[in-house]
Scaffold this motif. Structure first.
Motif, short mmCIF file in Angstrom:
data_model
loop_
_atom_site.label_atom_id
_atom_site.label_comp_id
_atom_site.label_asym_id
_atom_site.label_seq_id
_atom_site.Cartn_x
_atom_site.Cartn_y
_atom_site.Cartn_z
N ILE A 274 -8.48 0.52 0.72
CA ILE A 274 -7.66 1.72 0.81
C ILE A 274 -8.60 2.92 0.90
O ILE A 274 -9.43 3.13 0.02
CB ILE A 274 -6.73 1.84 -0.41
CG1 ILE A 274 -5.72 0.69 -0.40
CG2 ILE A 274 -6.01 3.18 -0.42
CD1 ILE A 274 -4.78 0.70 -1.58
N ARG B 20 -0.76 5.39 1.11
CA ARG B 20 -2.15 4.92 1.05
C ARG B 20 -2.29 3.56 1.72
O ARG B 20 -3.29 3.30 2.42
CB ARG B 20 -2.62 4.85 -0.40
CG ARG B 20 -2.65 6.17 -1.12
CD ARG B 20 -3.15 6.00 -2.54
NE ARG B 20 -4.57 5.66 -2.56
CZ ARG B 20 -5.16 5.02 -3.55
NH1 ARG B 20 -4.45 4.59 -4.59
NH2 ARG B 20 -6.45 4.76 -3.51
N ILE B 21 -1.30 2.69 1.52
CA ILE B 21 -1.36 1.37 2.16
C ILE B 21 -1.10 1.50 3.65
O ILE B 21 -1.75 0.84 4.48
CB ILE B 21 -0.35 0.42 1.50
CG1 ILE B 21 -0.67 0.26 0.01
CG2 ILE B 21 -0.35 -0.93 2.19
CD1 ILE B 21 0.32 -0.58 -0.76
#
Length: 235
Positions: A143, A99-100
């Motif tokens: 995000i 996700r990052i």
């Protein structure tokens, strides 16, 4: 080492908004985009390496457990279930890193689609307001990939095959190397937990894995390589 000039005032409008001049000068702006692209690409590569490192741990763990579990007939079968639990832990870590990672990859893809692709073949930009989108994301990074999508993607690419290998090995351990007098169901018991309960829990967990792997929701991660383009535009 000499300091800044005495007449330098960082609070003055002229000095504070010096970067804004690049927005009105084409050569300065394109040069700035080149540096921005290299910086975002470096971040993307760094986080891609972190994801690969977690994947390597999962593969090594799976191989080690298989080797140990079948090295002797007296090895307990539940060690493979422990391995499944460890893979789920690695999956959680990798989904978070994914996700990052997608934060930086989204910016890279935005620049590639709207700057470099248009420079090579000027047919127009993918997102007419791409400068505003990139500016907003630089000011307030967010995000963009939901947790369920991150888990689904990492399952489909890495963890569902690994979990399937452990499941197959566990079933072989119960049927081929288990106690023939108790049968596979009896061999699946762990301590006072009956084999029926163990098999039921494993079945439910793997059914959940299959559902999440083929999650039908629309994809929001941007720019991931795939056979069919089903990603949505930048949000």
């Amino acid at each position: 080492m000499s300091g800044p000039p005495k007449d330098f005032d960082p609070e003055s409008p002229e000095k504070r908004e010096v970067a804004g001049e690049a927005a009105r000068d084409r050569s300065d702006f394109l040069s700035l985009m080149g540096h921005t692209y290299r910086g975002e690409l470096g971040r993307t590569t760094s986080w891609r390496t972190r994801i690969d490192r977690t994947t390597n741990w999962a593969v090594v763990l799976t191989a080690s457990l298989l080797t140990w579990a079948f090295s002797a007939e007296t090895r307990p079968h539940y060690i493979l279930l422990v391995g499944m639990g460890m893979l789920v832990v690695f999956l959680g870590i990798e989904a978070r890193r994914y996700r990052i990672y997608d934060v930086w990859r989204s910016r890279v893809r935005l620049l590639e689609e709207n700057v470099f692709a248009n420079a090579l073949d000027p047919e127009g930009t993918e997102q007419p307001n791409w400068r505003e989108l990139l500016s907003d994301d630089l000011r307030e990074p967010t995000i963009k990939t939901p947790p369920i999508e991150a888990v689904s993607r990492r399952l489909a690419r890495v963890y569902t095959p690994l979990l399937s290998v452990l499941l197959a090995a566990w079933l072989i351990r119960l049927t081929v190397f288990g106690d023939p007098t108790s049968g596979p169901i009896g061999a699946a018991s762990i301590g006072r937990i009956p084999g029926e309960v163990v098999l039921g829990l494993v079945g439910v967990c793997y059914a959940l894995v299959i559902v999440v792997t083929f999650w039908p929701g629309s994809r929001q991660a941007k720019g991931e390589l795939q056979e069919e383009d089903n990603t949505e535009a930048w949000r």
